[in-house]
Structure formats: structure tokens, C-alpha cells
Write a protein that holds these residues in place. Structure first.
Motif, PDB file in Angstrom:
ATOM      1  N   LEU A  28      17.543 -72.179 -10.791  1.00 41.55           N
ATOM      2  CA  LEU A  28      16.486 -72.971 -11.422  1.00 41.55           C
ATOM      3  C   LEU A  28      15.439 -72.054 -12.051  1.00 41.55           C
ATOM      4  CD1 LEU A  28      15.397 -75.928 -11.684  1.00 41.55           C
ATOM      5  CD2 LEU A  28      13.958 -75.393  -9.736  1.00 41.55           C
ATOM      6  N   ARG A  31      16.891 -69.990 -15.003  1.00 43.16           N
ATOM      7  CA  ARG A  31      17.370 -70.754 -16.149  1.00 43.16           C
ATOM      8  C   ARG A  31      16.200 -71.216 -17.002  1.00 43.16           C
ATOM      9  NH1 ARG A  31      21.651 -75.392 -14.740  1.00 43.16           N
ATOM     10  NH2 ARG A  31      23.294 -74.082 -13.880  1.00 43.16           N
ATOM     11  N   LEU A 106       6.534 -82.580 -11.548  1.00 44.86           N
ATOM     12  CA  LEU A 106       7.728 -83.106 -12.217  1.00 44.86           C
ATOM     13  C   LEU A 106       8.239 -84.377 -11.537  1.00 44.86           C
ATOM     14  CD1 LEU A 106       9.921 -79.944 -12.929  1.00 44.86           C
ATOM     15  CD2 LEU A 106       8.734 -81.359 -14.578  1.00 44.86           C
ATOM     16  N   GLY A 107       7.812 -84.588 -10.284  1.00 46.80           N
ATOM     17  CA  GLY A 107       8.319 -85.736  -9.540  1.00 46.80           C
ATOM     18  C   GLY A 107       9.602 -85.422  -8.800  1.00 46.80           C
ATOM     19  N   THR A 108      10.042 -84.170  -8.889  1.00 45.13           N
ATOM     20  CA  THR A 108      11.289 -83.793  -8.229  1.00 45.13           C
ATOM     21  C   THR A 108      11.087 -83.507  -6.753  1.00 45.13           C
ATOM     22  OG1 THR A 108      10.827 -81.609  -9.079  1.00 45.13           O
ATOM     23  CG2 THR A 108      12.485 -82.897 -10.229  1.00 45.13           C
ATOM     24  N   ARG A 110       9.681 -85.266  -4.403  1.00 47.04           N
ATOM     25  CA  ARG A 110      10.041 -86.368  -3.503  1.00 47.04           C
ATOM     26  C   ARG A 110      11.546 -86.515  -3.395  1.00 47.04           C
ATOM     27  NH1 ARG A 110       7.548 -88.980  -7.953  1.00 47.04           N
ATOM     28  NH2 ARG A 110       9.000 -90.176  -9.225  1.00 47.04           N
ATOM     29  N   TYR A 111      12.261 -86.248  -4.487  1.00 40.07           N
ATOM     30  CA  TYR A 111      13.713 -86.368  -4.408  1.00 40.07           C
ATOM     31  C   TYR A 111      14.329 -85.244  -3.585  1.00 40.07           C
ATOM     32  CZ  TYR A 111      13.313 -90.221  -7.549  1.00 40.07           C
ATOM     33  OH  TYR A 111      12.970 -91.418  -8.068  1.00 40.07           O
TER      34      TYR A 111
ATOM     35  N   GLY B  90      12.450 -88.513 -11.253  1.00 40.42           N
ATOM     36  CA  GLY B  90      11.797 -87.209 -11.407  1.00 40.42           C
ATOM     37  C   GLY B  90      12.871 -86.156 -11.619  1.00 40.42           C
ATOM     38  N   PHE B  91      12.798 -85.489 -12.759  1.00 45.11           N
ATOM     39  CA  PHE B  91      13.855 -84.525 -13.073  1.00 45.11           C
ATOM     40  C   PHE B  91      13.288 -83.271 -13.723  1.00 45.11           C
ATOM     41  CE2 PHE B  91      16.184 -88.539 -13.008  1.00 45.11           C
ATOM     42  CZ  PHE B  91      17.129 -88.214 -12.057  1.00 45.11           C
ATOM     43  N   TYR B  92      14.125 -82.243 -13.766  1.00 46.38           N
ATOM     44  CA  TYR B  92      13.774 -81.022 -14.489  1.00 46.38           C
ATOM     45  C   TYR B  92      14.164 -81.230 -15.941  1.00 46.38           C
ATOM     46  CZ  TYR B  92      13.945 -79.552  -9.661  1.00 46.38           C
ATOM     47  OH  TYR B  92      13.747 -79.471  -8.310  1.00 46.38           O
ATOM     48  N   PRO B  93      13.190 -81.369 -16.823  1.00 49.49           N
ATOM     49  CA  PRO B  93      13.530 -81.715 -18.212  1.00 49.49           C
ATOM     50  C   PRO B  93      14.330 -80.619 -18.909  1.00 49.49           C
ATOM     51  CG  PRO B  93      11.189 -81.238 -17.979  1.00 49.49           C
ATOM     52  CD  PRO B  93      11.749 -81.274 -16.606  1.00 49.49           C
ATOM     53  N   PHE B  94      14.227 -79.397 -18.408  1.00 47.73           N
ATOM     54  CA  PHE B  94      14.915 -78.290 -19.093  1.00 47.73           C
ATOM     55  C   PHE B  94      16.349 -78.128 -18.617  1.00 47.73           C
ATOM     56  CE2 PHE B  94      14.203 -75.890 -15.293  1.00 47.73           C
ATOM     57  CZ  PHE B  94      12.979 -76.353 -14.839  1.00 47.73           C
ATOM     58  N   ALA B  99      23.294 -80.831 -14.369  1.00 49.93           N
ATOM     59  CA  ALA B  99      22.658 -79.733 -13.634  1.00 49.93           C
ATOM     60  C   ALA B  99      21.593 -80.266 -12.683  1.00 49.93           C
ATOM     61  CB  ALA B  99      22.042 -78.728 -14.607  1.00 49.93           C
ATOM     62  N   LYS B 136      20.213 -82.181 -22.140  1.00 53.04           N
ATOM     63  CA  LYS B 136      19.021 -81.926 -21.337  1.00 53.04           C
ATOM     64  C   LYS B 136      18.307 -83.243 -21.035  1.00 53.04           C
ATOM     65  CE  LYS B 136      17.764 -77.148 -22.421  1.00 53.04           C
ATOM     66  NZ  LYS B 136      19.081 -76.730 -22.008  1.00 53.04           N
TER      67      LYS B 136
END
Lengths: 283, 318, 362
Positions: A28, A31, A106-108, A110-111, B90-94, B99, B136
Motif C-alpha cells: 500500500l 504503490r 479515507l474511511g478504510t 473501520r473496514y 471506504g476505499f483507497y482511491p488510488f 486491489a 481505480k
């Protein structure tokens, strides 16, 4: 619950290793375009130094810069000297400050926690990867310095601070050792950054606070009235890499630095854990 | 499974933020195997409750049992059996969609890295995102992100799936797909907890529901139980008095609709008790020479009940 | 009570323990050790009989003289002029802390490395090659050789180390000093005796001087000078590590690297090297400052040093900010040493009160 689920659930729980998450976290970080922009900016420091020396001929300047024209390997030493007080803490502050707050924004986050990544496990992995970035950052400066030095200037035996000359290949080894020392030097700041990152959902705030602290520590370190405090500042051994350029190598500050940075990692690591484990994730 | 037959059970669950009480003594019972609708206007405490169920937030008071284990104490063993979509994706936009899923799958302890790509591909296929797997996430539409969020919940087999406003941002077609996805999951034995402020989508789907208002549970139970059994009959006729007499013979207390405007035909409304068949009523009315222009039997919709319970209209997306 | 407080507790405990350990560990290492008891006289003899001929070690010198910030004075003196060099060396010694390494072997010679941040100053003294003083920052080297045959034993003694300074100090112990044995401690990981020298002279600002003596070898490992009435040392030098094995011979062979400006200086064989070797109070590397015209008055602890007018006055310009005016001049005051600069340019210094300096100036 079905029978199949009864059978698979304990097996699922047994794993719990850190490996996959660590690899995922590394992937992560490396990248992201931002990570490469940071490393690119760091690599630019030795390039600018070398080009400036090349264009202006030789000349004085801060430590090692004057030596570049005579021996390209000094570009690596000069670049790390220039990068240590500001540029390296800046990039490390960005990465460390982003660790938790970035996921929260990003809200990630919580996931990841629902998955469940586990709060302590996630924090440890985040810290480990931020520390890995410290090494990558320090190596970038040193290696880029050595390469641009090789490209633009003659290379030969290197004179150590003690006046002894060592072969070029040994000097490269010392340069890499310096990168390791500098990376370790930044571990304490990383721990502080991760802690601040657990306090907020705004990554920019955590980054700025971390960078401000790194500058504050250096200002405190320059005030002779506070000399009793100096050995305990996380920046105490930031320039201690000079001791690796002596003959014989003085390992004292390297060892002191490891202990000091470990202390910071333990103190701020447990503060970060305390905060993160008890925190309500509302982002 | 649980001795009580409940997938989720809370007792006296309370969450305070400073002096504000977001959730007050909530006693929620989600039966195992149900599709449970969790209703309430925006800001009524649904999402806060869901956060506590998933150990994202600690309760200020009360107990939570999920899949038979106490939360948040046992979250490490409970959460792998729970899939969830909480307050939007909620995600990694990149990163690409695939992925992103790979990342969340890797974060789960004990998942096999060998079968990871297969799991990711299957989850993407179930939400219809296979074609966009390599794109993406930053370029996804809101609906696509919402589907990807559901895909995260589907990465591993789950016993409980919690979906917080799953149809947000979805077009009617997407909404239908999500509904059929939920039915499919439920058919496989998964308990599904769906929160929504949109009644229509819940009503078609749920076996059970709970309604929250201002942090409190105002009703919960089976869907029929919630709707209330009392239907009403409406008779459109110019012969109001005659009709009222006939209805009274069946024990119906009819009232003329006062709100009807001058040029429309007058109307009688009456609650329809169990055991009185509307067709019998019509035969009697016609036999008594009542000129019946129209007859309608109305059961109260969940929507009516919802408005009645929450005392306010809900946000209908128009 | 509050569940979040309970959950915080284990994590809060770790930093508290870590910080407590950081404070407590240095204190416990100073606890009393088991060494055979010695009287002050036995301890003095123990030091005198010490037969350490080869060792290496790293030591730290710190000063806490309560002086105002002198960095502006020190920084202006890198031009290398002799008077400035003398001054900057004093300023540096008085205000900063220095780390240094020493390698010594009676057979081969001695090497001192002053470990500056990203720089190093070296003094290498050998019987064969005379004295080298190397400064990596200035890129200069001074080579002092004796014409004709040289005295093999002299050069190593010229390098100031905790050991050599302490030995000189102990050599001069006489009636003016009370000698006592303090509590035992640890220096550089070794058990040490503490020899406490207390001036009998009432006029001096020196409260006491504590010398740490290696309990096994008898070599002094540390000196701490405490001002009258103070609780912590105003000046201290102590080893942080010490090793009694013979240092590698390559350390004593010095070849000036390329690009270094080398100054050769030869001293006639009949002259003694006292003038050329760096004085104990200066740090090496300041290309052998010529000592200004110095006269001393008084004796023992109360000695007052007088610099004739004009010698150092150039480098004392701008001192107004850090000195306080007194009748007939200005005074630079510290806990251990006072300096009086009279209006006619003479400088009086000593570990005595300002009054004593003023009376010496009259």
C-alpha cells in the motif's frame, strides 16, 4: 449456524499471523504515488548538490560539500548531512502522521477493524512499515548521492574524519551504515508521529504536528541552557553518524541512539496503543 | 448457534457523546436467520448502534451479544463471522477495486493467500463489478463504490451481514440487485441486518424490523406485528346514512370523510375487524339499495406505521 | 470505575516504567561497590604506583559554570589567529561538552581524538614521528618534530586526559589541601574509589575536587570540580568506557591525507617541549597558541593569573554583553572562575572571588 461454519471458524481464528497484513501494508505504501514523490524529492537533494558543485567548480560550504569535487563519494555524505535536519523528518512526518489518521479519513479504518485486522496488530504493522520507510528514505538519499557522485566526479579512497584513508568500496559500506544509523535515528519521531496519528482523523494535522515537533526538538537541542535535557531528545544523535566516519568507528553514539530510539518507540508506542485500543472509531 | 436463537441481542445499550445521549437503553433482538430491517430517520442512532455491534465504538452502558458471544470483548472471534458495510464505503482511491478487496482480505487474520484472488474475483462477480475490477476506485461512481463495499462484506462466508444503508446512491436497477443479493444470502442461512431510512426497500425484504427514534427503540418485531392487523374499509357512495346503518349491523363504526371536497362523491371510512369479510359487506350494502360507487380495503403500510411511531415524515428520496 | 480508564491502564504503565527506568538506572549504577577499604594516604600511593602502560578509552568533558552564552565569542575565532585561538579554546572548554577518545601505549605513543559533530581534531604523539595535530574541519595539520634525537617518554605525557590531569593534580597535593576518601562508585562500568580534595584556602571558589580511581588498576578515571556551595560539579571529565588492552599500532601512524595544509615546525633538541605542546587548559588543534605574557600572584588554590594589557584585549571586544561593570573594570563571573578586565586592559583571572581579583589589580 451450519455445520460447515462451525468447522471453519476456529481454523480461521488460528491464523492471525502478521505476515500478510505487513506485506499488504508495504504494498500500500510503495504503490502510492505520494510515497514515490517523497522519495524522489529526497533523491533530488544529492542531485542538486552535485550539480551545484559541478557548475560552480569546487568551493566551501557545509560539511563534506567542499569535498565533493575531489571525490564523488562525498556526495552521499554531504546529502545526508543536508537532509537530516529538515527533509528527512518532513517525509517521515508525512508517512508516520498518515498511518492511522489517513485510514480514518479515507474511511478504510473501520473496514480494517471490522475485518478484523485487530487494533494492536494494525498499529504494530503500521509502525513497522513507517519505520521501513525511514530506512528507504535514508537509503534513497545516500544511494542517490553515491550514484550521482559516481556519475559526475572522480572517485577514489575516502579520507575519514580521523585523517585515515580507506578504499572507495569501504567508504560505500560506511555510507550504507550511515543510512542505517539515520533510519534508526528517525524511529523515535516515527513513534511520535504514529501516536499523534491515533489522536485525530485529519492526516494533515498529524503530519504537521509531527514535523513541528521534530523542529522543536532541534531548537531545544541547540539551547545550551537545556543541556541536561539534550541526551533525552529524540534528535540527540541525528548527527551522530559522524562517529561512523572515524577510525576506528566509534559505536558509542550508534548504541546510545538505538537505546534512545527504542525508548521513544516503547513510550509513544504504548501511548498510541492505549489511545487506539480505547478509541471510538467514528470516522 | 445461540441458545436464545438471536444473532444480535442488546440489553440496555446506551451511548453517550459528552452530554448527548445518541442511543438510550436499547434492547434489540435480531432473530437468527431473519432479514432484519433497522429503521429510523437520519440521526436516530442507527449507525451508532451498528458501530457498537461491530466493536468500533464502546458502549457507555449495557451489553451486546453478537452470534452468541459478548462484544466487544470477544470481537476477535466474532468479527470474522460478520460482514459489514458501515456508513458508506471506504476505499483507497488510488488502488483498483480488486486491489482494495485484496487489501481487506489480507488484513483478516488466517485467510489463505493462495485462494485470495479467487475470493476477490468471486466477491466482485456477486456484486456485478467484475468488469471494473482493474479500474481505480477513484474513478468509480457512488453506486459502484457501494457495491464494492458490499463485496468486502462478502469476501468470506459470514453468519451475519450488517448493511448500513446499502442502497444509497444506487439506481433502481442497482437497488433491485442488492435486494436479490440479500434474499440470496438469507436463503443460504445468513442473518442480514439492513438499516435504512427508506421504508419501501425494507418492507419488500424484511421478515423483522425495528424502528428507532431519537436514540430510542419505538417498536420491534415481525413485520405483520409491526404493521398492526387493523385494516380499514372505504366506501364511496352518495347514500351516506343508509350505508352507515348497514355497516353498523356488522358492528362497524363508520365515519364520513369530512375532508372530501364539494364536487367529489362522499365517502365512509371504517376500521375492518378480523372476521368481517369486505365482500359480505358489499353484498349487504347492495341489498340495502346503497349505491356503491367504489370500495377499497386498506391495510396500513409500514410507512404509515413509521410516520405514526416516529412522529415525522422520513426522508424519501424523490 | 470508568471502563476506558481501566483499559488505558496497562498502556499508560509502560511509559511510566520506561521514564522511571531512564531516571533510576543511572542513579543505581552509582551505588556503593565492594572494594577493599583504603586510607587517603594508601589511595594516593595506589594511584602513584599505578602501572597502566597501555589503554584506550572514551571520555566526556562537561562544564556547567553558570556562564552567559559565549557562543558568539567562540564562533568569531575560526580565523586561526593565535590570540583568538587561545580565547576560543577557553570559551569552548568553558561552555560546551566534548567527547574524546584516547589511545595510549608507553611503547608506541598516544593519540587523542576530540570527537566533534561531523569533525574531529586529533593529536598523535609518538617517539618516532614527533607530534601531529590534525583538524579535519580546518583541513590543517601541524607537525612538530624534535631536531636530533628525541626523548621517547615525553610525548605521551603531553596529551591531556583525565588520567594525566589527575596525576598532575595529585602530584601537587600539599598542606593547602585536605585529602579524604569518599564513597565508592562506578565510572565507565568499573568500580572506583573516590578521592576528595578539599582546599584549605578560604579565598578560593573551589569547593572540592573529586577524583575517581579505578579500584583495580589505580588509574584515575574521572575528575569533578564542584564550586563552593554548589551541589553538582561545575566541571567534570570522566571516561565513559575504558579498555586496558594495547591499542592497535596503526592508530599511532599518521599520514596527512591529500588536500590538507601541513605546517612543519621543528624544535631544537635542547629546548623542552613545554612551549610547543598544547597547554592542559587548551584543546588540541588550535595551532599551538603562543601563551600571552602571563604573571601569577598568590599560591595554590588561590592563584591569580594576570595577563598584561593588550595581549588579549582584541578578542575581548564585544564582551560588554556578558560582563558586568565593577569599579575599575568589567567582570565575567562564573561559579568556579572569575575574570576581571580592568579599564586599562589588564586581565585578572582565578578561582577566587571578585574582591580578591580587584585587590590584586590595585
Amino acid at each position: 449456524m451450519s455445520n460447515a461454519d462451525t468447522l471453519t471458524s476456529p481454523a480461521r481464528r488460528r491464523g492471525g499471523g502478521v505476515g500478510d497484513l505487513l506485506l499488504s501494508e508495504l504494498a500500500l505504501l510503495f504503490r502510492r504515488r505520494r510515497t514515490w514523490a517523497l522519495l524522489g524529492a529526497l533523491a533530488l537533494i544529492p542531485v542538486l548538490l552535485a550539480v551545484a558543485v559541478r557548475l560552480s567548480g569546487s568551493g566551501g560550504g557545509p560539511s563534506f560539500v567542499g569535498d565533493i569535487a575531489g571525490n564523488g563519494l562525498f556526495t552521499g555524505f554531504a546529502a545526508i548531512t543536508v537532509a537530516v535536519p529538515l527533509f528527512l523528518p518532513l517525509t517521515v512526518g508525512v508517512v508516520a502522521g498518515d498511518t492511522i489518521a489517513g485510514e480514518a479519513s479515507l474511511g478504510t479504518l473501520r473496514y480494517l477493524l471490522i475485518t478484523p485486522a485487530g487494533r494492536i496488530r494494525l498499529l504494530l504493522v503500521k509502525f513497522a512499515v513507517a519505520a521501513a520507510f525511514c530506512l528507504a528514505a535514508a537509503l534513497t538519499v545516500v544511494v542517490a548521492g553515491l550514484l550521482i557522485g559516481l556519475a559526475l566526479f572522480p572517485v577514489g579512497p575516502v579520507t575519514l574524519l580521523s585523517g585515515t584513508e580507506i578504499p572507495a568500496i569501504d567508504a560505500v559500506g560506511r555510507a550504507l551504515l550511515i543510512a542505517v544509523h539515520v533510519a534508526i535515528s528517525l524511529v523515535g519521531l516515527t513513534a511520535i508521529g504514529v501516536f499523534i496519528s491515533t489522536l485525530t482523523d485529519v492526516p494533515v494535522g498529524a503530519m504537521a504536528a509531527t514535523v513541528v515537533l521534530s523542529i522543536t526538538a532541534q531548537i531545544l537541542g541547540s539551547l545550551s541552557q537545556l543541556s541536561a535535557l539534550h541526551p533525552y531528545l529524540f534528535s540527540a544523535h541525528w548527527f551522530g553518524f559522524g562517529d561512523l566516519l572515524r577510525d576506528p568507528i566509534s559505536w558509542a553514539s550508534f548504541g546510545d541512539n538505538v537505546v534512545l530510539q527504542l525508548g521513544y518507540a516503547v513510550v509513544f508506542g504504548s501511548l498510541a496503543m492505549g489511545r487506539f485500543v480505547t478509541r471510538d472509531i467514528l470516522s | 448457534m445461540t441458545s436464545s436463537g438471536l444473532a444480535v441481542e442488546t440489553r440496555g445499550l446506551t451511548k453517550r457523546f459528552g452530554r448527548h445521549e445518541a442511543v438510550s437503553s436499547l434492547d434489540l433482538s435480531v432473530p437468527t436467520g431473519s432479514v432484519f430491517g433497522f429503521l429510523g430517520p437520519n440521526g436516530s442512532g442507527k449507525t451508532t448502534t451498528i458501530r457498537m455491534l461491530l466493536a468500533l465504538a464502546a458502549p457507555s452502558a449495557g451489553t451486546i451479544t453478537v452470534l452468541g458471544s459478548e462484544m466487544p470483548k470477544r470481537s476477535a472471534s466474532v468479527l470474522p463471522r460478520v460482514g459489514a458495510l458501515v456508513e458508506g464505503p471506504g476505499f483507497y482511491p488510488f488502488l483498483s477495486g480488486a486491489a482494495n478487496l485484496t487489501r481487506f482480505d489480507a488484513a483478516e487474520p488466517g485467510t489463505s493467500s493462495r485462494t485470495r484472488s479467487a475470493r476477490v474475483a468471486e466477491a466482485l462477480a456477486r456484486v456485478g463489478l467484475s468488469a471494473a475490477a482493474a479500474k481505480k476506485v477513484g474513478s468509480y461512481s457512488l453506486g459502484m463504490k457501494q457495491r464494492l463495499g458490499i463485496a468486502v462484506a462478502l469476501l468470506s462466508p459470514r453468519d451475519l451481514i450488517v448493511l448500513d444503508e446499502p442502497t444509497n446512491g444506487l439506481d433502481p436497477q442497482g437497488t433491485r440487485e442488492v435486494r436479490s443479493l440479500i434474499r440470496g444470502l438469507n436463503a443460504d442461512g445468513t442473518t442480514v441486518l439492513v438499516s435504512s431510512h427508506l421504508l419501501a426497500e425494507i418492507e419488500q425484504l424484511c421478515t423483522h424490523a425495528a424502528v428507532m427514534r431519537a436514540g430510542r427503540l419505538v417498536a420491534q418485531g415481525g413485520l405483520d406485528e409491526l404493521r398492526g392487523a387493523t385494516a380499514a374499509i372505504e366506501i364511496v357512495t352518495p347514500d351516506l346514512d343508509l350505508a352507515r346503518e348497514v355497516l353498523a349491523r356488522f358492528g362497524l363504526d363508520a365515519t364520513a370523510d369530512e375532508t372530501s371536497t364539494g364536487d367529489s362523491t362522499p365517502r365512509l371510512d371504517a376500521p375492518l375487524p378480523d372476521g368481517v369479510l369486505p365482500e359480505d359487506l358489499v353484498v349487504e350494502l347492495v341489498a340495502a339499495d346503497v349505491r356503491v360507487r367504489g370500495v377499497a380495503v386498506r391495510r396500513p403500510s409500514l410507512e404509515d406505521r413509521f410516520v405514526e411511531l416516529t412522529g415525522e415524515g422520513f426522508d424519501v428520496e424523490r | 470505575m470508568n471502563p476506558s480508564v481501566k483499559r488505558w491502564a496497562p498502556f499508560a504503565a509502560v511509559p511510566i516504567i520506561a521514564v522511571a527506568a531512564a531516571i533510576a538506572i543511572p542513579m543505581t549504577t552509582n551505588a556503593a561497590q565492594d572494594l577493599p577499604e583504603k586510607t587517603p594516604q594508601q589511595l594516593l600511593e595506589f594511584v602513584a604506583d599505578s602501572d597502566v602502560t597501555a589503554f584506550s578509552g572514551e571520555f566526556t568533558q562537561t562544564s556547567d559554570l553558570g556562564l552567559p552564552d559565549l557562543s558568539s565569542l567562540g564562533s568569531g575565532s575560526t580565523t586561526g589567529a593565535d590570540g583568538d585561538g587561545f580565547m576560543s579554546a577557553l570559551v569552548e572548554l568553558a561552555t560546551t561538552s566534548n567527547d574524546a577518545r584516547i589511545y595510549a601505549d608507553a611503547e608506541q605513543g598516544a593519540r587523542l581524538q576530540v570527537l566533534d559533530q561531523l569533525d574531529e581534531r586529533d593529536v598523535i604523539a609518538t617517539a618516532d614521528d614527533g607530534l601531529w595535530i590534525y583538524d579535519s574541519g580546518e583541513k590543517t595539520a601541524l607537525h612538530v618534530t624534535h631536531e636530533g634525537s628525541s626523548d621517547a617518554s615525553t610525548p605521551p605525557a603531553d596529551v591531556p586526559t583525565p588520567s594525566s590531569v589527575a596525576e598532575k593534580l595529585l602530584d601537587s597535593v600539599d598542606d593547602t589541601t585536605a585529602v579524604a576518601v569518599g564513597s565508592n562508585g562506578t565510572v565507565a562500568g568499573r568500580d572506583v574509589y573516590e578521592l576528595v580534595l578539599t582546599p584549605r584556602d578560604e579565598t578560593t571558589l573551589v569547593g572540592d575536587v573529586t577524583i575517581s580511581v579505578d579500584g583495580e588498576t589505580g588509574m584515575p578515571l574521572g575528575i569533578a570540580v564542584t564550586a563552593e556551595g554548589a551541589s553538582s560539579p561545575a566541571f567534570s571529565v570522566a571516561y565513559t568506557s575504558v579498555d586496558y588492552s594495547t591499542p592497535d599500532s596503526s592508530l599511532f601512524a599518521f599520514t596527512p591525507p591529500a588536500g590538507v595544509e601541513v605546517t612543519e615546525k621543528a624544535i631544537p633538541a635542547d629546548a623542552h617541549s613545554d612551549d610547543a605542546a598544547p597547554d592542559d587548559s587548551t584543546t588540541p588543534g588550535d595551532a599551538a597558541p603562543e601563551a600571552p605574557d602571563v604573571t601569577t600572584t598568590g599560591a595554590g588554590w588561590g592563584t591569580i593569573v594576570e595577563l598584561a594589557a593588550g595581549e588579549a584585549s582584541a578578542s575581548l571586544e564585544g564582551l560588554d554583553a556578558i560582563t558586568t561593570p565593577v569599579d575599575g573594570g568589567r567582570v565575567l563571573s562564573s561559579s568556579l572562575v572569575n575574570v576581571l578586565i580592568t579599564d586599562d586592559g589588564r586581565v585578572f583571572a582565578g578561582a577566587v572571588s571578585v574582591d580578591a581579583l580587584e585587590s590584586a589589580a590595585r
